[in-house]
Design a protein around this motif. Sequence first.
Motif, PDB file in Angstrom:
ATOM      1  N   ARG A 173     -11.332  -5.032   3.632  1.00  0.00           N
ATOM      2  CA  ARG A 173     -10.658  -4.945   2.343  1.00  0.00           C
ATOM      3  C   ARG A 173      -9.768  -6.161   2.091  1.00  0.00           C
ATOM      4  O   ARG A 173      -9.474  -6.484   0.945  1.00  0.00           O
ATOM      5  CB  ARG A 173      -9.846  -3.655   2.260  1.00  0.00           C
ATOM      6  N   LYS A 174      -9.324  -6.809   3.148  1.00  0.00           N
ATOM      7  CA  LYS A 174      -8.543  -8.037   2.981  1.00  0.00           C
ATOM      8  C   LYS A 174      -9.399  -9.095   2.287  1.00  0.00           C
ATOM      9  O   LYS A 174      -8.916  -9.854   1.454  1.00  0.00           O
ATOM     10  CB  LYS A 174      -8.070  -8.554   4.334  1.00  0.00           C
TER      11      LYS A 174
ATOM     12  N   CYS B  61       0.843  -1.191   0.000  1.00  0.00           N
ATOM     13  CA  CYS B  61       0.000   0.000   0.000  1.00  0.00           C
ATOM     14  C   CYS B  61       0.883   1.248   0.000  1.00  0.00           C
ATOM     15  O   CYS B  61       2.011   1.225   0.492  1.00  0.00           O
ATOM     16  CB  CYS B  61      -0.904   0.021   1.233  1.00  0.00           C
TER      17      CYS B  61
ATOM     18  N   ILE C 238      -8.952  -3.309  -6.622  1.00  0.00           N
ATOM     19  CA  ILE C 238      -8.940  -2.990  -5.189  1.00  0.00           C
ATOM     20  C   ILE C 238      -8.764  -1.492  -4.981  1.00  0.00           C
ATOM     21  O   ILE C 238      -9.407  -0.894  -4.106  1.00  0.00           O
ATOM     22  CB  ILE C 238      -7.816  -3.776  -4.480  1.00  0.00           C
TER      23      ILE C 238
ATOM     24  N   SER D 275      -1.904  -6.267   6.534  1.00  0.00           N
ATOM     25  CA  SER D 275      -2.549  -4.969   6.708  1.00  0.00           C
ATOM     26  C   SER D 275      -2.109  -3.940   5.685  1.00  0.00           C
ATOM     27  O   SER D 275      -2.877  -3.054   5.317  1.00  0.00           O
ATOM     28  CB  SER D 275      -2.261  -4.424   8.114  1.00  0.00           C
ATOM     29  N   ASN D 276      -0.862  -4.026   5.241  1.00  0.00           N
ATOM     30  CA  ASN D 276      -0.396  -3.019   4.277  1.00  0.00           C
ATOM     31  C   ASN D 276       0.310  -3.600   3.070  1.00  0.00           C
ATOM     32  O   ASN D 276       0.929  -2.863   2.300  1.00  0.00           O
ATOM     33  CB  ASN D 276       0.516  -1.993   4.969  1.00  0.00           C
TER      34      ASN D 276
ATOM     35  N   ALA E   6     -11.383   0.874  -2.947  1.00  0.00           N
ATOM     36  CA  ALA E   6     -10.933   1.568  -1.737  1.00  0.00           C
ATOM     37  C   ALA E   6     -11.102   3.081  -1.880  1.00  0.00           C
ATOM     38  O   ALA E   6     -11.553   3.752  -0.943  1.00  0.00           O
ATOM     39  CB  ALA E   6      -9.474   1.218  -1.453  1.00  0.00           C
TER      40      ALA E   6
ATOM     41  N   CYS F 104      -5.483  -1.594   4.645  1.00  0.00           N
ATOM     42  CA  CYS F 104      -6.222  -2.861   4.612  1.00  0.00           C
ATOM     43  C   CYS F 104      -6.394  -3.440   6.011  1.00  0.00           C
ATOM     44  O   CYS F 104      -6.809  -4.567   6.176  1.00  0.00           O
ATOM     45  CB  CYS F 104      -5.496  -3.895   3.739  1.00  0.00           C
TER      46      CYS F 104
ATOM     47  N   VAL G 241      -2.664 -11.941   2.786  1.00  0.00           N
ATOM     48  CA  VAL G 241      -3.105 -10.547   2.703  1.00  0.00           C
ATOM     49  C   VAL G 241      -2.854  -9.915   4.066  1.00  0.00           C
ATOM     50  O   VAL G 241      -3.524 -10.237   5.050  1.00  0.00           O
ATOM     51  CB  VAL G 241      -4.599 -10.446   2.347  1.00  0.00           C
TER      52      VAL G 241
ATOM     53  N   VAL H 259      -9.463  -8.419  -1.401  1.00  0.00           N
ATOM     54  CA  VAL H 259      -8.234  -8.865  -2.074  1.00  0.00           C
ATOM     55  C   VAL H 259      -8.251 -10.377  -2.256  1.00  0.00           C
ATOM     56  O   VAL H 259      -7.965 -10.892  -3.350  1.00  0.00           O
ATOM     57  CB  VAL H 259      -6.983  -8.449  -1.261  1.00  0.00           C
TER      58      VAL H 259
ATOM     59  N   ASP I 153     -10.274  -3.942   7.732  1.00  0.00           N
ATOM     60  CA  ASP I 153     -10.033  -5.380   7.552  1.00  0.00           C
ATOM     61  C   ASP I 153     -10.898  -5.996   6.456  1.00  0.00           C
ATOM     62  O   ASP I 153     -10.509  -6.983   5.839  1.00  0.00           O
ATOM     63  CB  ASP I 153     -10.273  -6.136   8.862  1.00  0.00           C
TER      64      ASP I 153
END
Length: 319
Positions: A43-44, A23, A139, A69-70, A143, A30, A67, A47, A41
């Motif tokens: 967003r994980k 990211c 993604i 957090s970043n 986002a 994420c 996946v 992905v 979370d």
Amino acid sequence: MPQARAEHLDVDSTPYYHCISRCVRRAFLCGRDRYTGRDFDHRKEWVEERLLALSKIYAIHVHAYAVMSNHLHVVVEVDRTRAEGWTEREVIRRMGKLFRYAPKSIEALRGRARDERIAEWRERLWSLSWMMRSLNENIARRANAEDECTGRFWEGRFKCQPLLDEGAVLACMAYVDLNPVRAGVCSSLSGSAFTSIASRLAQSKRARRTQADPTPEGLTPFADQVGPRSTRTTAPLSLEEYVALLEWTDDALRRGESNVVPILLEELQIAPGAWLATMASQGLRTVCVVGEPVAVDEFAAKRGKAWVKGAGWAKRFFR
């Protein structure tokens, strides 16, 4: 891995790659943002779902993923031969899943123009760059829409490491699947959400109860799980053997020692100490090419270089 991707992405040398996307500014876009208190979370899940969906469209097999957090890790195999065997109708069908107007656009073409467009689409369907683009752009758009903003979501285009042999593929798979445990996000493999190993364990447990396919959709099966859906495997070992290797690695790292070395490491001539050192740190981040010393030297020579980053690591990792 600072070198240009074009120097590494060569399916004639190897079909296996470890890809990484981060990211922008390594922000927690994420995961849970400790500054604002917002939790991203969900967003994980975006992905994970998008990655596995794309693996059923592209001629690219997903062996492992995590996946975080970043950032995102994924270990893949490019299957160019499979794409070249698809009929014209199959190529159009698959492109239609990526771009809904693709089937309509091809109807207006005739003769050479149509053949060239089909050839272009076929090549894209085994292109790792196109698959990662299909993942990351989707993604980023979702986002940014959620945040009501514009701008970059990802730091840049993905980075990749060629994996030159069986030992390299196994090492990268383990490195990726152990990511959440190593980062302290969770304490067990089954609890490492949004990873391939957690998905595999959950599906295997479900299969024992319902007789379902033991391999999650979108992932390549292990040797003991091959069935009508796929004849390809991640590595010539069973899921049980792979899980045992991960559990041994996790236990050895926690205790700082291990008296019993898995037979699998001995068979692949991998030094146990170097294996644990690699799994405990972010050592693979500084390696451009992963493989046995001879394979790494050959990879460098093919590009007219005396060496590539990874040669020293390979000599320590492989006996």
